[in-house]
Design a protein around this motif. Structure first.
Motif, mmCIF file in Angstrom:
data_model
loop_
_atom_site.group_PDB
_atom_site.id
_atom_site.type_symbol
_atom_site.label_atom_id
_atom_site.label_comp_id
_atom_site.label_asym_id
_atom_site.label_seq_id
_atom_site.Cartn_x
_atom_site.Cartn_y
_atom_site.Cartn_z
ATOM 1 N N GLY A 1 28.851 12.678 -35.326
ATOM 2 C CA GLY A 1 29.269 14.070 -35.377
ATOM 3 C C GLY A 1 28.266 14.951 -36.096
ATOM 4 O O GLY A 1 27.922 16.038 -35.625
ATOM 5 N N GLY B 1 24.980 15.395 -33.847
ATOM 6 C CA GLY B 1 25.256 16.176 -32.639
ATOM 7 C C GLY B 1 25.684 17.598 -32.944
ATOM 8 O O GLY B 1 25.263 18.547 -32.272
ATOM 9 N N ASN B 2 26.510 17.766 -33.962
ATOM 10 C CA ASN B 2 26.968 19.107 -34.322
ATOM 11 C C ASN B 2 25.808 19.981 -34.784
ATOM 12 O O ASN B 2 25.721 21.168 -34.437
ATOM 13 N N THR C 1 37.591 12.443 -32.985
ATOM 14 C CA THR C 1 37.034 13.554 -32.200
ATOM 15 C C THR C 1 37.116 14.901 -32.908
ATOM 16 O O THR C 1 36.363 15.816 -32.572
ATOM 17 N N GLN D 1 36.024 15.447 -35.670
ATOM 18 C CA GLN D 1 34.774 15.569 -36.408
ATOM 19 C C GLN D 1 33.605 15.960 -35.503
ATOM 20 O O GLN D 1 32.490 16.143 -35.970
ATOM 21 N N TYR D 2 33.870 16.047 -34.207
ATOM 22 C CA TYR D 2 32.853 16.440 -33.243
ATOM 23 C C TYR D 2 33.144 17.851 -32.741
ATOM 24 O O TYR D 2 34.295 18.208 -32.494
ATOM 25 N N ASP D 3 32.095 18.639 -32.540
ATOM 26 C CA ASP D 3 32.252 19.934 -31.887
ATOM 27 C C ASP D 3 32.210 19.692 -30.386
ATOM 28 O O ASP D 3 31.193 19.272 -29.839
ATOM 29 N N ARG D 4 33.323 19.953 -29.714
ATOM 30 C CA ARG D 4 33.417 19.663 -28.276
ATOM 31 C C ARG D 4 33.112 20.881 -27.408
ATOM 32 O O ARG D 4 32.943 20.740 -26.202
ATOM 33 N N ASN E 1 30.179 17.173 -27.949
ATOM 34 C CA ASN E 1 30.528 15.776 -27.693
ATOM 35 C C ASN E 1 31.770 15.794 -26.806
ATOM 36 O O ASN E 1 32.863 16.122 -27.260
#
Length: 751
Positions: free
Chosen positions: A164, A167-168, A437, A439-442, A174
């Motif tokens: 996270g 990628g963030n 999820t 913790q991920y920016d989607r 993500n």
């Protein structure tokens, strides 16, 4: 004093620590034969990392060749780049192409979970960037030991934070993936990362060094001591009972530097001043120089003194082996070097000319004015050892396959079914993964139209037309353990189906093949069978393998992980506005089950829950013609707007698909099971199935479409406005209670 080529020729009997670098006796003898002398210490360092299992695929390449027998055509046209390049490139229409690939960073993520996972994301992003594409999204497939194990509590949070965090910071959504748990992953977590990028056809770039006199430029971060022998050596050996026998330093990532590198590289491409490019992954400079030179029409000279260093005390061998992150290498015509440097300076990216393309076919590297490497780059990058490892079917497999879950006792009483349903929803491999999820920016970049927990991730490519892509990343290691040929096909079928039920057309795959030690003939047999299964399935479905990754030695002492072929499927959708969501949306909609349900419980989540961890029998039947027919129905239904929702059936069977559809929109259901055995109806994991909801006025048209394509349908009931999950005559459970069972598992375990 450096160990020069001249010194190596004069001291043939000098003992070298090749075994400590993972080089076998016969491999060392082969290096001496190739060179006609002993290698210098720098040459030995290069061969050791480039001939490692992780870089050379020496145990797997004889079997991976089978993928090359597949057609290089997708349902949308020919591949623009395939196996052998940094990543596969697929024409999706409208002048757009998409490149995507999955890779592993398993062993480093066990040693140092945050940085291991973070740099795994960074590495796959640079693979996509090197093709000339802008990275637009990532996914991940993660495997950990049991959720209640203390070491899982060390590894899992660090890995998730690393995925996270990196990628963030890059600003990449993500959009999906999976998280699974099994005891076999306790000392060997799997961290498989996928990246997807978009480019115009004319922007495609390949890795080669050509044009005598062209300059070799290293740009990005300076080279440090982190990651020396990291992925290349660490991922090429079996862990002992207490952890890795060797602990090379894991790479340290800087996502902000990578973001600058991405924008800088894309501007360099746009300026038209890059002749060839290669990212730095495992094996560092050893990899970038040898691969660029071997793929070009000349040789290469590199002056190692010019490489910018974070640590001035690094020996030349360490500079060649360092896997420091956020680095690229480009080949540039002399007239374009000044402009290249200007663009790098604009983005505050360090860039240094460290060599040039030369006449001949040699890679020559100097240090302090003396030659320390003089090799044919093809022997480093491509002519490594090729092992035809012995393999045989495990003797224990007959007993495992005879121990069928279908023979376990079943209790179809309402109370038992209710308890089993709640137990399956709470099982770590089914339970809600929001803890991960969130913790991920989607949704960063604004083009995400579907993301976890939908069936697949979906991204808009072209705003005007609505052209988009869908991606799913799946593996079923339980099925692959029971039957590797069928299990690999079922993993592919699940990812294919996840893309299809979102309304997209599956067109191509990438793979990440995670197995134990290739030196174990039983593990090797499993690997070979899985590849044969994938090749046969891809041929029947008409989808090519565009590239991928092999990760071996995922083993603690003599205990391998469950075989885990992770399959990424790319789909294309002409207009993302027609996409299908997975959750129920309208009370009163009819609910239909598509496909054939069989008594197939072996390897299922039901067997794990009702059978106290049971794993035996044969996996479900594979029917690829049925998968393709289901995909055609889903695509046409999306285009015609016939459906309100669609959800594939996989882990947990019909019961889980219905429950997850209800959770998504907060709408309950009332359904009548179609068969005579409630356990089979609810929890069978038969493939090629989906559950859909749709308005009453489109049911007839939809059923006619299914009949046209030979897809069995059965009406089960309807979406209700009630807050209940009702299986008529058997079980009624408050939606809130079922959701709590499903959503509380990970937070309760991970605080």
């Amino acid at each position: 004093m450096a160990d020069t080529v001249e010194h190596a020729a004069q001291t043939p009997e000098l003992e070298q620590p090749y075994a400590a670098l993972g080089v076998k006796d016969d491999e060392y003898a082969r290096i001496r034969e190739i060179l006609g002398r002993r290698p210098t210490s720098a040459e030995l360092a290069m061969y050791s990392v480039m001939w490692s299992e992780h870089c050379s695929y020496k145990s797997s390449k004889v079997h991976l060749k089978n993928f090359g027998t597949l057609s290089q055509e997708t349902p949308r046209g020919p591949l623009l780049a395939g196996i052998g390049e940094n990543a596969g490139v697929v024409d999706i229409g409208g002048g757009y192409a998409v490149t995507f690939k999955a890779e592993s960073h398993n062993h480093p993520s066990y040693v140092e979970p945050y940085q291991g996972a973070a740099t795994g994301v960074g590495g796959i992003v640079r693979d996509i960037l090197a093709m000339g594409a802008r990275p637009i999204g990532v996914m991940d497939s993660l495997r950990f030991g049991p959720l209640d194990e203390p070491d899982t509590h060390r590894v899992l949070p660090g890995v998730v934070a690393g995925v996270g965090g990196y990628g963030n910071c890059l600003g990449l959504p993500n959009i999906g993936g999976e998280v699974q748990f099994d005891a076999s992953y306790l000392g060997n977590p799997l961290v498989n990362a996928l990246c997807v990028g978009v480019l115009r056809h004319e922007d495609l770039h390949l890795a080669h060094a050509s044009g005598v006199g062209n300059q070799v430029i290293l740009f990005g971060a300076a080279t440090g001591g982190d990651g020396i022998g990291g992925a290349s050596i660490l991922a090429s050996e079996t862990f002992d009972e207490t952890g890795p026998a060797k602990r090379p330093s894991v790479q340290v990532g800087d996502p902000f530097m990578e973001k600058l590198l991405i924008e800088c590289t894309l501007e360099l491409f746009q300026a038209g001043i890059v002749n060839g490019i290669q990212d730095f992954g495992a094996a560092g400079i050893s990899c970038a120089t040898s691969e660029l030179a071997s793929a070009g029409d000349g040789g290469m000279f590199v002056n190692l003194d010019l490489v910018p260093l974070r640590d001035p005390n690094l020996a030349p061998e360490e500079i060649l082996m360092s896997e420091s992150q956020e680095r690229m290498m480009a080949v540039v015509e002399p007239a374009n070097v000044e402009r290249f440097m200007e663009i790098c300076a604009k983005w505050d990216v360090l860039a240094t000319v460290i060599g040039e393309v030369i006449e001949g076919d040699r890679l020559i590297i100097s240090w302090h004015g003396e030659t320390i490497v003089d090799v044919d780059p093809k022997t480093v990058a491509h002519d490594g050892p090729v092992y035809e490892r012995p393999y045989h079917r495990p003797e224990w497999l007959d007993a495992v396959q005879a121990d069928r879950a279908e023979d376990l006792p079943r209790d179809n009483s309402p109370g038992a079914l209710r308890a089993t349903l709640l137990g399956i929803l709470a099982h770590p491999n089914v339970a809600d993964k929001t803890w991960v999820t969130q913790q991920y920016d989607r949704y960063v970049r604004g083009n995400t139209v579907l993301a976890q927990p939908d069936n697949s991730g979906m991204l808009r490519i072209d705003e005007e037309s609505g052209l988009g892509i869908a991606l799913a990343l799946d593996a079923n290691s339980r099925f692959t353990y029971l039957n590797p040929y069928l299990g690999a096909q079922l993993s592919l079928a699940e990812a294919y189906r996840n893309v299809a039920v979102s309304g997209a057309e599956p067109v191509a795959i990438t793979d990440c093949l995670n197995f134990g030690s290739p030196e174990d003939p039983e593990v090797m047999w499993t690997f070979v069978e899985a590849i044969l299964g994938l090749v046969d399935a891809c041929r029947e479905l008409g989808v090519p393998v565009t590239g991928g990754n092999v990760s071996l030695y995922n083993q603690t002492a003599s205990t391998p992980i469950l075989p885990t072929p992770t399959i990424g499927v790319l789909g294309v959708i002409d207009d993302v506005a027609t996409r299908l969501r997975s959750g129920f949306t309208h009370a009163g909609d009819a609910i239909l089950l598509l496909g054939e349900t069989r008594e197939e419980l072996s390897g299922s989540i039901w067997a794990a829950v009702a059978g106290d961890g049971h794993l035996g029998g044969q996996p479900p039947k594979v029917d690829l013609a049925a998968e393709a027919a289901l995909a055609r129905v889903m695509g046409e239904s999306a285009r015609r707007g016939l459906l309100s929702s669609a959800h594939d059936l996989s882990d947990g069977g019909l019961a889980v698909a219905l429950a997850e559809s209800a959770f998504r929109g907060g709408l309950g259901f009332a359904v009548t099971l179609p068969g005579t055995d409630a356990t089979v109806d609810l929890f069978s994991e038969s493939a090629a199935r989906a559950v859909v909801s749709l308005p009453g006025d489109t049911v007839a048209d939809f059923e006619a479409l299914c009949a046209e394509h030979g897809v069995p349908t059965r009406r089960l009931g309807e979406v209700t406005g009630d807050d209940e999950l009702e299986f008529v005559g058997l079980v009624t459970t408050p939606l809130a209670e079922a959701r709590d069972a499903w959503s509380s598992t990970l937070p309760a375990a991970l605080n």
